[in-house]
Motif scaffolding. Structure first.
Motif, PDB file in Angstrom:
ATOM      1  N   GLY A 160     -17.107  60.069 -16.915  1.00 35.74           N
ATOM      2  CA  GLY A 160     -16.881  61.227 -17.774  1.00 35.74           C
ATOM      3  C   GLY A 160     -15.594  61.115 -18.556  1.00 35.74           C
ATOM      4  N   LEU A 161     -14.541  60.636 -17.908  1.00 39.70           N
ATOM      5  CA  LEU A 161     -13.255  60.478 -18.581  1.00 39.70           C
ATOM      6  C   LEU A 161     -13.345  59.440 -19.689  1.00 39.70           C
ATOM      7  CD1 LEU A 161      -9.763  60.354 -17.003  1.00 39.70           C
ATOM      8  CD2 LEU A 161     -10.471  58.460 -18.447  1.00 39.70           C
ATOM      9  N   LEU A 162     -13.993  58.316 -19.404  1.00 43.53           N
ATOM     10  CA  LEU A 162     -14.127  57.264 -20.412  1.00 43.53           C
ATOM     11  C   LEU A 162     -14.980  57.741 -21.586  1.00 43.53           C
ATOM     12  CD1 LEU A 162     -14.646  54.247 -17.980  1.00 43.53           C
ATOM     13  CD2 LEU A 162     -12.608  54.732 -19.343  1.00 43.53           C
ATOM     14  N   SER A 163     -16.002  58.517 -21.294  1.00 46.37           N
ATOM     15  CA  SER A 163     -16.836  59.074 -22.371  1.00 46.37           C
ATOM     16  C   SER A 163     -16.038  60.038 -23.235  1.00 46.37           C
ATOM     17  CB  SER A 163     -18.059  59.799 -21.777  1.00 46.37           C
ATOM     18  OG  SER A 163     -18.915  58.886 -21.132  1.00 46.37           O
ATOM     19  N   PHE A 164     -15.182  60.848 -22.602  1.00 43.25           N
ATOM     20  CA  PHE A 164     -14.338  61.773 -23.355  1.00 43.25           C
ATOM     21  C   PHE A 164     -13.382  61.029 -24.273  1.00 43.25           C
ATOM     22  CE2 PHE A 164     -10.233  63.911 -23.743  1.00 43.25           C
ATOM     23  CZ  PHE A 164     -10.629  65.049 -24.456  1.00 43.25           C
ATOM     24  N   VAL A 165     -12.765  59.954 -23.734  1.00 45.96           N
ATOM     25  CA  VAL A 165     -11.844  59.162 -24.553  1.00 45.96           C
ATOM     26  C   VAL A 165     -12.584  58.564 -25.750  1.00 45.96           C
ATOM     27  CG1 VAL A 165     -10.392  57.103 -24.583  1.00 45.96           C
ATOM     28  CG2 VAL A 165     -10.269  58.681 -22.645  1.00 45.96           C
ATOM     29  N   ASP A 166     -13.783  58.055 -25.521  1.00 43.59           N
ATOM     30  CA  ASP A 166     -14.569  57.500 -26.629  1.00 43.59           C
ATOM     31  C   ASP A 166     -14.943  58.589 -27.630  1.00 43.59           C
ATOM     32  OD1 ASP A 166     -14.468  54.926 -25.617  1.00 43.59           O
ATOM     33  OD2 ASP A 166     -16.325  55.145 -24.473  1.00 43.59           O
ATOM     34  N   HIS A 167     -15.204  59.794 -27.128  1.00 48.09           N
ATOM     35  CA  HIS A 167     -15.497  60.928 -28.015  1.00 48.09           C
ATOM     36  C   HIS A 167     -14.278  61.249 -28.879  1.00 48.09           C
ATOM     37  CE1 HIS A 167     -16.957  64.782 -29.443  1.00 48.09           C
ATOM     38  NE2 HIS A 167     -15.903  65.388 -28.913  1.00 48.09           N
ATOM     39  N   ALA A 168     -13.083  61.205 -28.269  1.00 51.02           N
ATOM     40  CA  ALA A 168     -11.857  61.462 -29.023  1.00 51.02           C
ATOM     41  C   ALA A 168     -11.641  60.406 -30.102  1.00 51.02           C
ATOM     42  CB  ALA A 168     -10.661  61.520 -28.078  1.00 51.02           C
ATOM     43  N   VAL A 169     -12.082  59.179 -29.841  1.00 55.03           N
ATOM     44  CA  VAL A 169     -11.999  58.126 -30.865  1.00 55.03           C
ATOM     45  C   VAL A 169     -12.935  58.464 -32.021  1.00 55.03           C
ATOM     46  CG1 VAL A 169     -12.444  55.696 -31.372  1.00 55.03           C
ATOM     47  CG2 VAL A 169     -11.344  56.334 -29.214  1.00 55.03           C
ATOM     48  N   LYS A 170     -14.153  58.872 -31.696  1.00 55.08           N
ATOM     49  CA  LYS A 170     -15.128  59.212 -32.734  1.00 55.08           C
ATOM     50  C   LYS A 170     -14.645  60.390 -33.589  1.00 55.08           C
ATOM     51  CE  LYS A 170     -19.189  57.549 -30.218  1.00 55.08           C
ATOM     52  NZ  LYS A 170     -20.470  57.936 -29.558  1.00 55.08           N
ATOM     53  N   GLN A 171     -13.912  61.302 -32.952  1.00 56.58           N
ATOM     54  CA  GLN A 171     -13.390  62.464 -33.674  1.00 56.58           C
ATOM     55  C   GLN A 171     -12.047  62.166 -34.346  1.00 56.58           C
ATOM     56  OE1 GLN A 171     -15.203  65.254 -34.147  1.00 56.58           O
ATOM     57  NE2 GLN A 171     -16.813  64.127 -33.042  1.00 56.58           N
ATOM     58  N   GLU A 172     -11.613  60.908 -34.264  1.00 57.17           N
ATOM     59  CA  GLU A 172     -10.413  60.404 -34.940  1.00 57.17           C
ATOM     60  C   GLU A 172      -9.114  61.062 -34.463  1.00 57.17           C
ATOM     61  OE1 GLU A 172     -11.026  60.414 -39.171  1.00 57.17           O
ATOM     62  OE2 GLU A 172     -12.800  59.126 -39.034  1.00 57.17           O
ATOM     63  N   PHE A 173      -9.075  61.370 -33.144  1.00 59.18           N
ATOM     64  CA  PHE A 173      -7.827  61.798 -32.524  1.00 59.18           C
ATOM     65  C   PHE A 173      -7.159  60.636 -31.778  1.00 59.18           C
ATOM     66  CE2 PHE A 173      -9.856  65.965 -33.050  1.00 59.18           C
ATOM     67  CZ  PHE A 173      -8.811  66.672 -33.605  1.00 59.18           C
ATOM     68  N   ILE A 174      -7.943  59.648 -31.404  1.00 58.23           N
ATOM     69  CA  ILE A 174      -7.442  58.420 -30.801  1.00 58.23           C
ATOM     70  C   ILE A 174      -7.917  57.262 -31.674  1.00 58.23           C
ATOM     71  CG2 ILE A 174      -7.537  56.872 -28.796  1.00 58.23           C
ATOM     72  CD1 ILE A 174      -8.008  59.313 -27.044  1.00 58.23           C
ATOM     73  N   THR A 175      -7.014  56.369 -32.029  1.00 57.77           N
ATOM     74  CA  THR A 175      -7.391  55.235 -32.876  1.00 57.77           C
ATOM     75  C   THR A 175      -8.108  54.171 -32.046  1.00 57.77           C
ATOM     76  OG1 THR A 175      -5.349  53.997 -32.512  1.00 57.77           O
ATOM     77  CG2 THR A 175      -5.344  55.632 -34.315  1.00 57.77           C
ATOM     78  N   PRO A 176      -8.975  53.383 -32.665  1.00 56.06           N
ATOM     79  CA  PRO A 176      -9.603  52.269 -31.941  1.00 56.06           C
ATOM     80  C   PRO A 176      -8.578  51.327 -31.327  1.00 56.06           C
ATOM     81  CG  PRO A 176     -10.745  52.660 -34.011  1.00 56.06           C
ATOM     82  CD  PRO A 176      -9.511  53.530 -34.038  1.00 56.06           C
ATOM     83  N   ARG A 177      -7.447  51.123 -32.007  1.00 56.33           N
ATOM     84  CA  ARG A 177      -6.397  50.260 -31.467  1.00 56.33           C
ATOM     85  C   ARG A 177      -5.830  50.852 -30.179  1.00 56.33           C
ATOM     86  NH1 ARG A 177      -2.841  46.616 -34.031  1.00 56.33           N
ATOM     87  NH2 ARG A 177      -3.617  47.342 -36.056  1.00 56.33           N
ATOM     88  N   ALA A 178      -5.561  52.165 -30.187  1.00 55.83           N
ATOM     89  CA  ALA A 178      -5.017  52.816 -28.999  1.00 55.83           C
ATOM     90  C   ALA A 178      -6.034  52.847 -27.863  1.00 55.83           C
ATOM     91  CB  ALA A 178      -4.559  54.229 -29.341  1.00 55.83           C
ATOM     92  N   ARG A 179      -7.308  52.942 -28.208  1.00 53.90           N
ATOM     93  CA  ARG A 179      -8.364  52.964 -27.174  1.00 53.90           C
ATOM     94  C   ARG A 179      -8.333  51.702 -26.327  1.00 53.90           C
ATOM     95  NH1 ARG A 179     -10.955  52.536 -23.521  1.00 53.90           N
ATOM     96  NH2 ARG A 179     -13.081  53.212 -23.035  1.00 53.90           N
ATOM     97  N   LYS A 180      -7.913  50.598 -26.907  1.00 55.72           N
ATOM     98  CA  LYS A 180      -7.889  49.329 -26.179  1.00 55.72           C
ATOM     99  C   LYS A 180      -6.853  49.315 -25.063  1.00 55.72           C
ATOM    100  CE  LYS A 180      -9.396  46.580 -30.177  1.00 55.72           C
ATOM    101  NZ  LYS A 180      -9.015  45.480 -31.106  1.00 55.72           N
ATOM    102  N   ILE A 181      -5.932  50.272 -25.098  1.00 53.89           N
ATOM    103  CA  ILE A 181      -4.900  50.323 -24.057  1.00 53.89           C
ATOM    104  C   ILE A 181      -5.520  50.569 -22.689  1.00 53.89           C
ATOM    105  CG2 ILE A 181      -2.908  51.651 -23.209  1.00 53.89           C
ATOM    106  CD1 ILE A 181      -2.181  52.179 -26.145  1.00 53.89           C
ATOM    107  N   LEU A 182      -6.581  51.392 -22.648  1.00 58.50           N
ATOM    108  CA  LEU A 182      -7.196  51.762 -21.373  1.00 58.50           C
ATOM    109  C   LEU A 182      -8.318  50.795 -21.016  1.00 58.50           C
ATOM    110  CD1 LEU A 182      -7.499  53.636 -18.972  1.00 58.50           C
ATOM    111  CD2 LEU A 182      -8.943  55.126 -20.389  1.00 58.50           C
ATOM    112  N   ILE A 183      -8.087  50.042 -19.957  1.00 58.46           N
ATOM    113  CA  ILE A 183      -9.047  49.059 -19.459  1.00 58.46           C
ATOM    114  C   ILE A 183      -9.837  49.677 -18.312  1.00 58.46           C
ATOM    115  CG2 ILE A 183      -9.245  46.784 -18.365  1.00 58.46           C
ATOM    116  CD1 ILE A 183      -6.438  46.187 -19.616  1.00 58.46           C
ATOM    117  N   SER A 184     -11.070  49.232 -18.125  1.00 60.68           N
ATOM    118  CA  SER A 184     -11.845  49.706 -16.978  1.00 60.68           C
ATOM    119  C   SER A 184     -12.692  48.577 -16.416  1.00 60.68           C
ATOM    120  CB  SER A 184     -12.748  50.889 -17.372  1.00 60.68           C
ATOM    121  OG  SER A 184     -13.735  50.485 -18.301  1.00 60.68           O
ATOM    122  N   ALA A 185     -12.959  48.668 -15.122  1.00 58.77           N
ATOM    123  CA  ALA A 185     -13.820  47.705 -14.442  1.00 58.77           C
ATOM    124  C   ALA A 185     -14.360  48.361 -13.184  1.00 58.77           C
ATOM    125  CB  ALA A 185     -13.054  46.427 -14.103  1.00 58.77           C
TER     126      ALA A 185
END
Length: 216
Positions: free
Chosen positions: A149-174
């Motif tokens: 859910g958190l990762l989906s929210f972050v991706d949603h914030a990218v789509k809404q242009e509050f988080i840049t694609p470059r900044a999104r790369k900061i958060l890694i997941s596995a």
């Protein structure tokens, strides 16, 4: 991996819950992460005490004869509120001082399942990386989809242009500890060209603390 530079990680700070959570998989994953760190000869920095997942990961690292450092606000040590730290302990006055010291003493950061405190620590580190205060890798261990859910929210914030694609790369997941540590080691920091111009300097009055005052 050929052609990919691997950063040297000697200490990882783990953010996680002081509770064990509902799913026993969280406990198992915390112990396994500690084992992975120990086998890779990586020391642990964490929030101190022995409660919940914090106790699991610190115990596992110590059992593999790696150094464990707990950084804990003095208020938590009154009446042995969080239990005995597994390893060396540093007491600090405030939560902010704790987080700054964690940042300074660690080479990378991992978040396990947890509550508001874990999320605050995780996003503070992400925000500081975005502001070019540090360039250390940050990841979440997504056990049984806990962070979906958190990762989906972050991706949603990218789509809404509050988080840049470059900044999104900061958060890694596995989904496994070994995969996550591999990703942290392979991480290459890409600062925002504008934010990379920010200058942060040590405070003259408190040399051991990070001064978050922006120089214009």
């Amino acid at each position: 991996m050929e052609g990919v530079s691997v950063r040297k990680i000697k200490k990882i700070c783990v953010f996680c819950g002081a509770n064990s959570g509902k799913d026993v998989a969280f406990v198992n994953a915390a112990f396994h992460l500690g084992e992975v760190l120990g086998k890779r000869k990586i020391d642990l920095v964490y929030g101190g005490g022995k409660l919940g997942l914090m106790g699991c990961v610190s115990t596992a690292v110590a059992q593999h004869e790696r150094q464990v450092l707990g950084i804990i606000p003095s208020a938590f040590t009154i009446n042995n509120l969080v239990g005995e730290t597994c390893g060396k302990e540093i007491k600090v006055a405030t939560m902010q001082e704790r987080l700054v010291m964690m940042m300074e003493l660690s080479d990378a950061f991992i978040a396990l399942p947890g509550g508001f405190g874990t999320l605050e620590e995780l996003f503070q580190m992400i925000s500081w990386a975005q502001l070019n205060i540090h360039n250390k890798p940050i990841g979440v261990l997504n056990i049984n989809g806990f962070f979906n859910g958190l990762l989906s929210f972050v991706d949603h914030a990218v789509k809404q242009e509050f988080i840049t694609p470059r900044a999104r790369k900061i958060l890694i997941s596995a989904t496994t500890a070994d995969e996550l540590v591999d990703k942290l080691q392979a991480f290459r920091f890409e600062p925002d060209p504008a934010l990379s111009k920010l200058k942060w300097s040590p405070s003259s009055s408190q040399k051991e603390k990070l001064d978050l005052t922006l120089r214009l």
